[in-house]
Write a protein that holds these residues in place. Structure first.
Motif, PDB file in Angstrom:
ATOM      1  N   ARG A 196       3.499   6.673 -17.239  1.00 50.74           N
ATOM      2  CA  ARG A 196       2.197   6.060 -17.575  1.00 50.74           C
ATOM      3  C   ARG A 196       2.251   4.531 -17.490  1.00 50.74           C
ATOM      4  NH1 ARG A 196      -1.467   9.554 -20.414  1.00 50.74           N
ATOM      5  NH2 ARG A 196      -0.526  11.543 -21.017  1.00 50.74           N
ATOM      6  N   ARG A 197       2.873   3.999 -16.438  1.00 48.32           N
ATOM      7  CA  ARG A 197       2.950   2.552 -16.267  1.00 48.32           C
ATOM      8  C   ARG A 197       3.063   2.234 -14.786  1.00 48.32           C
ATOM      9  NH1 ARG A 197       9.065   2.288 -18.741  1.00 48.32           N
ATOM     10  NH2 ARG A 197      10.159   3.014 -16.854  1.00 48.32           N
ATOM     11  N   THR A 237       0.825  -1.207   0.000  1.00 50.11           N
ATOM     12  CA  THR A 237       0.000   0.000   0.000  1.00 50.11           C
ATOM     13  C   THR A 237       0.857   1.254   0.000  1.00 50.11           C
ATOM     14  OG1 THR A 237      -1.685  -1.226   1.256  1.00 50.11           O
ATOM     15  CG2 THR A 237      -1.932   1.158   1.120  1.00 50.11           C
ATOM     16  N   HIS A 238       1.904   1.259   0.810  1.00 46.68           N
ATOM     17  CA  HIS A 238       2.803   2.424   0.849  1.00 46.68           C
ATOM     18  C   HIS A 238       3.532   2.591  -0.487  1.00 46.68           C
ATOM     19  CE1 HIS A 238       2.429   3.842   4.971  1.00 46.68           C
ATOM     20  NE2 HIS A 238       2.433   2.587   5.402  1.00 46.68           N
ATOM     21  N   GLU A 239       3.932   1.485  -1.101  1.00 47.85           N
ATOM     22  CA  GLU A 239       4.629   1.573  -2.379  1.00 47.85           C
ATOM     23  C   GLU A 239       3.717   2.101  -3.482  1.00 47.85           C
ATOM     24  OE1 GLU A 239       6.402  -2.164  -3.283  1.00 47.85           O
ATOM     25  OE2 GLU A 239       7.686  -2.180  -1.512  1.00 47.85           O
ATOM     26  N   VAL A 240       2.443   1.741  -3.418  1.00 50.09           N
ATOM     27  CA  VAL A 240       1.491   2.226  -4.427  1.00 50.09           C
ATOM     28  C   VAL A 240       1.400   3.747  -4.395  1.00 50.09           C
ATOM     29  CG1 VAL A 240      -0.957   2.336  -5.029  1.00 50.09           C
ATOM     30  CG2 VAL A 240       0.115   0.125  -4.617  1.00 50.09           C
ATOM     31  N   ILE A 241       1.261   4.304  -3.199  1.00 53.30           N
ATOM     32  CA  ILE A 241       1.021   5.754  -3.103  1.00 53.30           C
ATOM     33  C   ILE A 241       2.310   6.578  -3.124  1.00 53.30           C
ATOM     34  CG2 ILE A 241      -1.149   5.425  -1.890  1.00 53.30           C
ATOM     35  CD1 ILE A 241       0.200   6.074   0.705  1.00 53.30           C
ATOM     36  N   THR A 242       3.453   5.920  -3.222  1.00 54.73           N
ATOM     37  CA  THR A 242       4.718   6.670  -3.320  1.00 54.73           C
ATOM     38  C   THR A 242       5.399   6.362  -4.656  1.00 54.73           C
ATOM     39  OG1 THR A 242       5.806   4.887  -2.069  1.00 54.73           O
ATOM     40  CG2 THR A 242       5.056   6.811  -0.830  1.00 54.73           C
ATOM     41  N   ASP A 243       6.110   5.252  -4.732  1.00 50.82           N
ATOM     42  CA  ASP A 243       6.878   4.926  -5.929  1.00 50.82           C
ATOM     43  C   ASP A 243       5.982   4.741  -7.157  1.00 50.82           C
ATOM     44  OD1 ASP A 243       9.020   4.965  -4.246  1.00 50.82           O
ATOM     45  OD2 ASP A 243       9.164   2.790  -4.031  1.00 50.82           O
ATOM     46  N   THR A 262       6.707  -2.573  -7.087  1.00 49.35           N
ATOM     47  CA  THR A 262       5.422  -2.768  -6.415  1.00 49.35           C
ATOM     48  C   THR A 262       4.771  -4.064  -6.866  1.00 49.35           C
ATOM     49  OG1 THR A 262       5.185  -0.361  -6.424  1.00 49.35           O
ATOM     50  CG2 THR A 262       3.251  -1.644  -5.821  1.00 49.35           C
ATOM     51  N   GLN A 263       4.931  -4.405  -8.143  1.00 49.76           N
ATOM     52  CA  GLN A 263       4.387  -5.669  -8.635  1.00 49.76           C
ATOM     53  C   GLN A 263       5.079  -6.846  -7.938  1.00 49.76           C
ATOM     54  OE1 GLN A 263       1.821  -6.340 -10.985  1.00 49.76           O
ATOM     55  NE2 GLN A 263       2.157  -8.377 -10.085  1.00 49.76           N
TER      56      GLN A 263
END
Length: 264
Positions: free
Chosen positions: A120-121, A105-111, A126-127
């Motif tokens: 645009r990817r 969750t933290h990686e989604v909203i940062t990196d 995170t994956q």
């Protein structure tokens, strides 16, 4: 591409033929002494064309923005489901899975948010975290009915996250079709030339009005570019859903007592 160019040119030729031939066959009482009426008609058509293109583009972009927002909400709900279900797992598995959910969750909203804005990817890092989370849930083995129910709920939550993540990746890649930008700039060019073709005199008043007109047109074009892409520009999808999920993680962690499970 050739066909795309030929069709507008063909219609332009047809319009000229209709205009010239019609002028020869129409009654003399229909004729005007100057071309002011024609200029007014063309100006009105250009204004309608520009307004229609802008409205069409804004509707498409706003719909894409709403869809992207809905996908972030769906993903955050799936993450919350996984985190909540992990509370019923043995301590070691619970801690590992919940930590991975928080990391993801933290990686989604940062990196990843930066990656979507700039390229645009989605983020490969995170994956990988999400794949590790999937593996951690799949690795839990137990004959306890409560644990099995928790694993089933966690699996459903992961399915929600995977689907929403895929949709979010498509949202990040979305761009307006080039032909819409071509139509938009064609309309802008016609609007800016309208004052010249209509024969407006250059006065202090006309200069002020033309400047204000240019400001409005420029603001509209800027708004279109800012709306093109829900994760870039001035109007990006908010991260509120993930931030709310993080606050819920903290509440669940605070209210979950430590449990001791015998190996099965």
């Amino acid at each position: 591409m050739a066909l795309q160019l030929i069709v507008p040119v063909l219609f332009a030729v047809v319009a000229l033929l209709v205009f010239v031939v019609g002028d020869r066959v129409r009654p003399g009482s229909w004729r005007q002494d100057d071309d002011e009426g024609a200029g007014t008609a063309v100006t009105d058509l250009v204004n309608m064309f520009f307004a229609a293109i802008v409205a069409f583009v804004v509707v498409i972009c706003w719909q894409q923005y709403d869809n992207a927002t809905a996908h972030t909400v769906s993903e955050s709900k799936g993450l919350l489901t996984v985190y909540s279900a992990a509370a019923d797992l043995p301590d070691a598995d619970r801690v590992k899975i919940q930590v991975l959910v928080e990391d993801y969750t933290h990686e989604v909203i940062t990196d990843e948010w930066s990656e979507m804005a700039e390229h645009r990817r989605l983020s490969e890092t995170t994956q990988n975290t999400f794949d590790e989370l999937n593996d951690a849930v799949a690795a839990v083995q137990s004959a306890d009915p409560n644990v099995k129910d928790a694993l089933e709920q966690a699996g459903s939550g992961l399915d929600m996250v995977a689907e929403a993540r895929y949709d979010r990746g498509l949202d990040a890649e979305y761009k307006l079709p080039p032909f819409l930008y071509l139509a938009l700039w064609f309309g802008v060019g016609m609007l800016l030339l309208g004052t010249v073709l209509s024969g407006v005199l250059v006065t202090k008043r006309s200069l002020i009005m033309t400047g204000l007109f240019g400001l409005v047109v420029g603001g509209v074009v800027l708004a279109v570019y800012n709306l093109d892409g829900p994760f870039r520009g001035a109007n990006i999808v908010p991260r509120d859903a993930y931030e709310l999920a993080i606050s819920q993680f903290e509440h669940i962690a605070a209210s979950t007592p430590a449990q001791s499970f015998m190996p099965r």
